[in-house]
Design a protein around this motif. Structure first.
Motif, PDB file in Angstrom:
ATOM      1  N   GLU A  87       5.284   0.249  -9.358  1.00 19.94           N
ATOM      2  CA  GLU A  87       5.518   0.344  -8.066  1.00 19.94           C
ATOM      3  C   GLU A  87       4.988   1.670  -7.491  1.00 19.94           C
ATOM      4  OE1 GLU A  87       5.754  -1.332  -4.305  1.00 19.94           O
ATOM      5  OE2 GLU A  87       5.784  -2.348  -6.075  1.00 19.94           O
ATOM      6  N   GLU A  88       5.494   2.642  -8.209  1.00 23.09           N
ATOM      7  CA  GLU A  88       5.116   4.019  -7.767  1.00 23.09           C
ATOM      8  C   GLU A  88       3.813   4.248  -7.782  1.00 23.09           C
ATOM      9  OE1 GLU A  88       9.168   6.406  -8.915  1.00 23.09           O
ATOM     10  OE2 GLU A  88       7.604   6.020 -10.660  1.00 23.09           O
ATOM     11  N   LYS A  89       3.106   3.680  -8.658  1.00 24.28           N
ATOM     12  CA  LYS A  89       1.511   3.667  -8.710  1.00 24.28           C
ATOM     13  C   LYS A  89       0.948   3.146  -7.659  1.00 24.28           C
ATOM     14  CE  LYS A  89       1.379   4.373 -13.836  1.00 24.28           C
ATOM     15  NZ  LYS A  89       1.355   3.716 -15.238  1.00 24.28           N
ATOM     16  N   ARG A  90       1.367   2.030  -7.414  1.00 27.69           N
ATOM     17  CA  ARG A  90       0.697   1.091  -6.405  1.00 27.69           C
ATOM     18  C   ARG A  90       0.957   1.868  -5.079  1.00 27.69           C
ATOM     19  NH1 ARG A  90       0.394  -4.494  -5.884  1.00 27.69           N
ATOM     20  NH2 ARG A  90       1.300  -4.817  -7.779  1.00 27.69           N
ATOM     21  N   LEU A  91       2.154   2.551  -4.753  1.00 29.30           N
ATOM     22  CA  LEU A  91       2.541   3.001  -3.367  1.00 29.30           C
ATOM     23  C   LEU A  91       1.176   4.484  -3.504  1.00 29.30           C
ATOM     24  CD1 LEU A  91       6.329   2.958  -3.328  1.00 29.30           C
ATOM     25  CD2 LEU A  91       4.723   1.791  -1.961  1.00 29.30           C
ATOM     26  N   GLU A  92       1.174   5.072  -4.397  1.00 26.76           N
ATOM     27  CA  GLU A  92       0.456   6.119  -4.532  1.00 26.76           C
ATOM     28  C   GLU A  92      -1.098   5.893  -4.230  1.00 26.76           C
ATOM     29  OE1 GLU A  92      -0.981  10.047  -7.146  1.00 26.76           O
ATOM     30  OE2 GLU A  92       0.935   9.025  -7.490  1.00 26.76           O
ATOM     31  N   LEU A  93      -1.551   4.726  -4.892  1.00 19.86           N
ATOM     32  CA  LEU A  93      -2.825   4.040  -4.455  1.00 19.86           C
ATOM     33  C   LEU A  93      -2.888   3.819  -3.175  1.00 19.86           C
ATOM     34  CD1 LEU A  93      -3.354   2.021  -7.662  1.00 19.86           C
ATOM     35  CD2 LEU A  93      -4.654   3.995  -7.309  1.00 19.86           C
ATOM     36  N   GLU A  94      -2.004   3.013  -2.642  1.00 22.19           N
ATOM     37  CA  GLU A  94      -2.084   2.636  -1.217  1.00 22.19           C
ATOM     38  C   GLU A  94      -2.025   3.838  -0.498  1.00 22.19           C
ATOM     39  OE1 GLU A  94       0.825  -0.591  -0.836  1.00 22.19           O
ATOM     40  OE2 GLU A  94      -0.462  -1.851  -1.854  1.00 22.19           O
ATOM     41  N   ALA A  95      -1.361   4.834  -0.648  1.00 20.36           N
ATOM     42  CA  ALA A  95      -1.371   6.087   0.337  1.00 20.36           C
ATOM     43  C   ALA A  95      -2.863   6.790   0.274  1.00 20.36           C
ATOM     44  CB  ALA A  95      -0.302   7.084  -0.319  1.00 20.36           C
ATOM     45  N   ALA A  96      -3.490   6.699  -0.893  1.00 22.96           N
ATOM     46  CA  ALA A  96      -4.695   7.345  -0.982  1.00 22.96           C
ATOM     47  C   ALA A  96      -5.836   6.109  -0.298  1.00 22.96           C
ATOM     48  CB  ALA A  96      -5.241   7.352  -2.296  1.00 22.96           C
ATOM     49  N   GLY A  97      -5.368   5.037   0.286  1.00 19.72           N
ATOM     50  CA  GLY A  97      -6.430   4.233   0.714  1.00 19.72           C
ATOM     51  C   GLY A  97      -6.859   3.303  -0.126  1.00 19.72           C
ATOM     52  N   ILE A  98      -6.496   3.259  -1.267  1.00 13.94           N
ATOM     53  CA  ILE A  98      -6.932   2.260  -2.322  1.00 13.94           C
ATOM     54  C   ILE A  98      -6.115   0.802  -2.141  1.00 13.94           C
ATOM     55  CG2 ILE A  98      -7.361   1.621  -4.473  1.00 13.94           C
ATOM     56  CD1 ILE A  98      -7.724   4.727  -4.928  1.00 13.94           C
ATOM     57  N   LYS A  99      -6.737  -0.307  -1.956  1.00 17.47           N
ATOM     58  CA  LYS A  99      -6.099  -1.606  -1.656  1.00 17.47           C
ATOM     59  C   LYS A  99      -5.848  -2.141  -2.880  1.00 17.47           C
ATOM     60  CE  LYS A  99      -7.914  -2.468   2.917  1.00 17.47           C
ATOM     61  NZ  LYS A  99      -8.659  -3.407   3.735  1.00 17.47           N
ATOM     62  N   VAL A 100      -4.609  -2.415  -2.993  1.00 13.43           N
ATOM     63  CA  VAL A 100      -4.109  -3.031  -4.160  1.00 13.43           C
ATOM     64  C   VAL A 100      -3.363  -4.678  -4.017  1.00 13.43           C
ATOM     65  CG1 VAL A 100      -2.494  -3.128  -6.290  1.00 13.43           C
ATOM     66  CG2 VAL A 100      -3.575  -0.921  -5.497  1.00 13.43           C
ATOM     67  N   ARG A 101      -4.086  -5.640  -4.673  1.00 15.39           N
ATOM     68  CA  ARG A 101      -3.394  -6.887  -4.248  1.00 15.39           C
ATOM     69  C   ARG A 101      -2.060  -6.995  -4.570  1.00 15.39           C
ATOM     70  NH1 ARG A 101      -7.708 -11.394  -5.833  1.00 15.39           N
ATOM     71  NH2 ARG A 101      -9.621 -11.025  -4.371  1.00 15.39           N
ATOM     72  N   THR A 102      -1.432  -7.842  -3.561  1.00 17.97           N
ATOM     73  CA  THR A 102       0.042  -7.795  -3.974  1.00 17.97           C
ATOM     74  C   THR A 102       0.417  -8.608  -5.255  1.00 17.97           C
ATOM     75  OG1 THR A 102       0.246  -9.865  -2.423  1.00 17.97           O
ATOM     76  CG2 THR A 102       0.833  -8.059  -1.496  1.00 17.97           C
ATOM     77  N   ASN A 103      -0.540  -9.742  -5.527  1.00 12.75           N
ATOM     78  CA  ASN A 103      -0.518 -10.280  -7.004  1.00 12.75           C
ATOM     79  C   ASN A 103      -1.033  -9.699  -8.165  1.00 12.75           C
ATOM     80  OD1 ASN A 103      -2.838 -10.865  -6.081  1.00 12.75           O
ATOM     81  ND2 ASN A 103      -2.876 -12.953  -6.683  1.00 12.75           N
ATOM     82  N   ALA A 104      -1.575  -8.228  -7.951  1.00 11.52           N
ATOM     83  CA  ALA A 104      -2.092  -7.627  -8.789  1.00 11.52           C
ATOM     84  C   ALA A 104      -1.012  -7.516 -10.079  1.00 11.52           C
ATOM     85  CB  ALA A 104      -2.590  -6.484  -8.601  1.00 11.52           C
ATOM     86  N   SER A 105      -1.551  -7.630 -11.372  1.00  9.53           N
ATOM     87  CA  SER A 105      -0.666  -7.313 -12.490  1.00  9.53           C
ATOM     88  C   SER A 105      -0.349  -6.086 -12.857  1.00  9.53           C
ATOM     89  CB  SER A 105      -1.209  -8.071 -13.757  1.00  9.53           C
ATOM     90  OG  SER A 105      -2.355  -7.264 -14.184  1.00  9.53           O
ATOM     91  N   PRO A 106       0.631  -5.811 -13.520  1.00  7.13           N
ATOM     92  CA  PRO A 106       1.119  -4.368 -13.864  1.00  7.13           C
ATOM     93  C   PRO A 106      -0.099  -3.474 -14.777  1.00  7.13           C
ATOM     94  CG  PRO A 106       2.988  -5.738 -14.322  1.00  7.13           C
ATOM     95  CD  PRO A 106       1.752  -6.583 -13.943  1.00  7.13           C
ATOM     96  N   ALA A 107      -0.763  -4.390 -15.371  1.00  5.77           N
ATOM     97  CA  ALA A 107      -1.951  -3.757 -16.470  1.00  5.77           C
ATOM     98  C   ALA A 107      -3.121  -3.625 -15.351  1.00  5.77           C
ATOM     99  CB  ALA A 107      -2.342  -4.825 -17.165  1.00  5.77           C
ATOM    100  N   ARG A 108      -3.354  -4.465 -14.235  1.00  6.72           N
ATOM    101  CA  ARG A 108      -4.470  -4.111 -13.154  1.00  6.72           C
ATOM    102  C   ARG A 108      -4.023  -2.801 -12.386  1.00  6.72           C
ATOM    103  NH1 ARG A 108      -9.321  -3.224 -12.117  1.00  6.72           N
ATOM    104  NH2 ARG A 108      -9.771  -3.888  -9.915  1.00  6.72           N
TER     105      ARG A 108
END
Length: 114
Positions: free
Chosen positions: A4-25
Protein backbone atom coordinates in the motif's frame (compact mmCIF):
# COMPACT_ATOMS: atom_id res chain seq x y z
CA UNK A 1 7.75 -0.96 2.71
CA UNK A 2 4.24 -2.33 2.34
CA UNK A 3 2.42 -2.77 -0.95
CA UNK A 4 0.00 0.00 0.00
CA UNK A 5 2.88 2.41 0.73
CA UNK A 6 4.43 1.58 -2.65
CA UNK A 7 1.06 2.12 -4.34
CA UNK A 8 0.67 5.53 -2.65
CA UNK A 9 4.19 6.61 -3.64
CA UNK A 10 3.61 5.55 -7.26
CA UNK A 11 0.32 7.45 -7.41
CA UNK A 12 1.95 10.51 -5.82
CA UNK A 13 4.51 10.38 -8.65
CA UNK A 14 1.69 10.36 -11.22
CA UNK A 15 1.94 6.66 -12.05
CA UNK A 16 -1.48 5.05 -12.22
CA UNK A 17 -1.87 1.69 -10.51
CA UNK A 18 -5.02 -0.34 -11.02
CA UNK A 19 -7.00 -0.94 -7.88
CA UNK A 20 -6.99 -4.69 -8.62
CA UNK A 21 -3.24 -4.84 -9.30
CA UNK A 22 -1.58 -7.76 -7.56
CA UNK A 23 1.11 -7.11 -4.95
CA UNK A 24 3.67 -8.60 -7.38
CA UNK A 25 2.59 -6.11 -10.09
CA UNK A 26 2.84 -3.21 -7.62
CA UNK A 27 6.33 -4.43 -6.66
CA UNK A 28 7.35 -4.55 -10.35
CA UNK A 29 6.00 -1.04 -11.02
CA UNK A 30 7.74 0.26 -7.92
CA UNK A 31 11.06 -1.30 -8.96
CA UNK A 32 10.74 0.27 -12.43
CA UNK A 33 9.92 3.62 -10.84
CA UNK A 34 12.92 3.41 -8.50
CA UNK A 35 15.23 2.55 -11.42
CA UNK A 36 13.86 5.51 -13.40
CA UNK A 37 14.37 7.86 -10.45
CA UNK A 38 17.95 6.64 -9.99
CA UNK A 39 18.71 7.20 -13.67
CA UNK A 40 16.79 10.41 -14.39
CA UNK A 41 15.93 11.96 -11.04
CA UNK A 42 12.52 12.44 -9.46
CA UNK A 43 9.43 13.28 -11.48
CA UNK A 44 8.70 17.01 -11.36
CA UNK A 45 5.21 17.87 -12.53
CA UNK A 46 4.88 21.56 -11.70
CA UNK A 47 7.56 22.66 -14.20
CA UNK A 48 6.09 20.72 -17.13
CA UNK A 49 4.24 22.73 -19.77
CA UNK A 50 0.83 21.40 -20.79
CA UNK A 51 0.98 19.43 -24.03
CA UNK A 52 -2.06 21.24 -25.43
CA UNK A 53 -0.10 24.51 -25.61
CA UNK A 54 2.73 23.05 -27.69
CA UNK A 55 2.40 23.13 -31.45
CA UNK A 56 3.60 20.06 -33.40
CA UNK A 57 6.87 20.76 -35.14
CA UNK A 58 6.97 20.59 -38.93
CA UNK A 59 10.26 19.34 -40.32
CA UNK A 60 11.19 19.29 -43.95
CA UNK A 61 12.87 15.99 -44.72
CA UNK A 62 14.03 14.21 -47.83
CA UNK A 63 11.78 11.49 -49.22
CA UNK A 64 13.92 8.63 -47.93
CA UNK A 65 12.15 6.44 -45.36
CA UNK A 66 15.44 5.99 -43.48
CA UNK A 67 15.87 9.76 -43.19
CA UNK A 68 12.28 10.16 -41.98
CA UNK A 69 12.69 7.45 -39.36
CA UNK A 70 15.95 9.13 -38.26
CA UNK A 71 14.04 12.42 -37.89
CA UNK A 72 11.31 10.62 -35.94
CA UNK A 73 13.92 9.07 -33.62
CA UNK A 74 15.57 12.48 -33.03
CA UNK A 75 12.19 14.07 -32.24
CA UNK A 76 11.26 11.14 -29.99
CA UNK A 77 14.55 11.43 -28.10
CA UNK A 78 14.08 15.18 -27.64
CA UNK A 79 10.38 15.20 -26.72
CA UNK A 80 9.35 11.70 -25.57
CA UNK A 81 8.88 11.07 -21.89
CA UNK A 82 10.46 8.19 -20.02
CA UNK A 83 7.13 6.62 -19.14
CA UNK A 84 5.29 7.15 -22.44
CA UNK A 85 8.09 7.08 -25.01
CA UNK A 86 6.61 7.17 -28.51
CA UNK A 87 3.12 7.48 -27.07
CA UNK A 88 3.87 10.92 -25.64
CA UNK A 89 1.11 13.13 -27.12
CA UNK A 90 3.47 15.65 -28.74
CA UNK A 91 5.43 12.81 -30.41
CA UNK A 92 2.23 11.24 -31.77
CA UNK A 93 1.10 14.62 -33.13
CA UNK A 94 4.49 15.18 -34.76
CA UNK A 95 4.28 11.74 -36.36
CA UNK A 96 0.77 12.43 -37.66
CA UNK A 97 1.91 15.73 -39.14
CA UNK A 98 5.21 14.54 -40.64
CA UNK A 99 4.97 10.85 -41.50
CA UNK A 100 2.99 9.40 -44.36
CA UNK A 101 0.28 6.81 -43.58
CA UNK A 102 2.55 3.86 -44.24
CA UNK A 103 5.28 5.15 -41.91
CA UNK A 104 2.80 6.08 -39.20
CA UNK A 105 1.15 2.65 -39.36
CA UNK A 106 4.54 0.94 -39.27
CA UNK A 107 5.49 2.75 -36.06
CA UNK A 108 2.16 2.87 -34.27
CA UNK A 109 0.24 -0.16 -35.45
CA UNK A 110 3.06 -2.67 -35.79
CA UNK A 111 2.48 -3.27 -39.49
CA UNK A 112 5.40 -4.38 -41.62
CA UNK A 113 6.42 -1.80 -44.21
CA UNK A 114 6.44 -3.27 -47.70
Amino acid sequence: MTTEEKRLELEAAGIKVRTNASPARVDDLYAEYQAMVEEHGPIVEQDIEPVEDIEPVKVTVTSSNDDMFDEFQRFLKAHGTVMEGGKTPIVVEWARANLNDEQFNFIYRGRVSK
